[in-house]
Design a protein around this motif. Structure first.
Motif, PDB file in Angstrom:
ATOM      1  N   MET A   1       0.820  -1.180   0.000  1.00 25.56           N
ATOM      2  CA  MET A   1       0.000   0.000   0.000  1.00 25.56           C
ATOM      3  C   MET A   1       0.874   1.257   0.000  1.00 25.56           C
ATOM      4  O   MET A   1       0.578   2.206  -0.713  1.00 25.56           O
TER       5      MET A   1
ATOM      6  N   SER B   1       0.872   4.004  -2.994  1.00 26.51           N
ATOM      7  CA  SER B   1       0.471   5.389  -2.691  1.00 26.51           C
ATOM      8  C   SER B   1       1.442   6.418  -3.263  1.00 26.51           C
ATOM      9  O   SER B   1       1.061   7.552  -3.522  1.00 26.51           O
TER      10      SER B   1
ATOM     11  N   LEU C   1       3.705   7.762  -1.596  1.00 23.68           N
ATOM     12  CA  LEU C   1       3.975   8.717  -0.525  1.00 23.68           C
ATOM     13  C   LEU C   1       5.460   8.990  -0.341  1.00 23.68           C
ATOM     14  O   LEU C   1       5.875  10.138  -0.187  1.00 23.68           O
TER      15      LEU C   1
ATOM     16  N   GLY D   1     -10.066   6.805  -0.344  1.00 24.61           N
ATOM     17  CA  GLY D   1      -9.356   7.937   0.238  1.00 24.61           C
ATOM     18  C   GLY D   1     -10.272   9.134   0.450  1.00 24.61           C
ATOM     19  O   GLY D   1     -10.184   9.815   1.469  1.00 24.61           O
TER      20      GLY D   1
END
Length: 130
Positions: free
Chosen positions: A1, A5, A7, A91
């Protein structure tokens, strides 16, 4: 994940005014990178390492209270069989829940505001911030 993402890549784009990278605190399963730190896990910790673990644990507990409050008030978000990542805007669901829970905290307080003896932010101030 975390990989999906993106991120970590996004986080590398931002630095603090002093030039240091921003870091996030992650579960030990994520490992330690330039942008992710985790608790110290050696058998014999220095006093500074133990203090870091103790202090960050208190903040981590506070974050978990927030997740718990969202799941209590929006049970749908805690029902994994209903949520289909990449097929639904999960989200966005979560973001809306966060905004509503934060608004509730402005009006009524929360475990976090009590624990850290924080003054409540007015709902008007919260909603008017860019």
């Amino acid at each position: 994940m975390l990989r999906v993402s993106g991120l970590s890549a996004k986080q590398c784009q931002f630095v603090q005014p002093n030039g240091e990278a921003y870091v996030i605190y992650g579960d030990p399963a994520y490992g330690i990178t330039q942008n992710i730190i985790a608790p110290f896990r050696q058998a014999h910790l220095t006093d500074d390492e133990q203090e870091f673990n103790t202090r960050i644990s208190k903040v981590q507990t506070c974050v978990e209270w927030g997740f718990s409050k969202i799941c209590q008030n929006f049970a749908y978000l805690d029902f994994k069989k209903n949520l289909k990542i990449l097929l639904q805007p999960v989200g966005k669901y979560y973001l809306v829940a966060c905004i509503l829970i934060n608004g509730h905290a402005c009006l009524y307080g929360s475990q976090t505001t009590t624990y850290f003896s924080l003054e409540l932010t007015s709902l008007e101030t919260y909603l008017s911030n860019p």
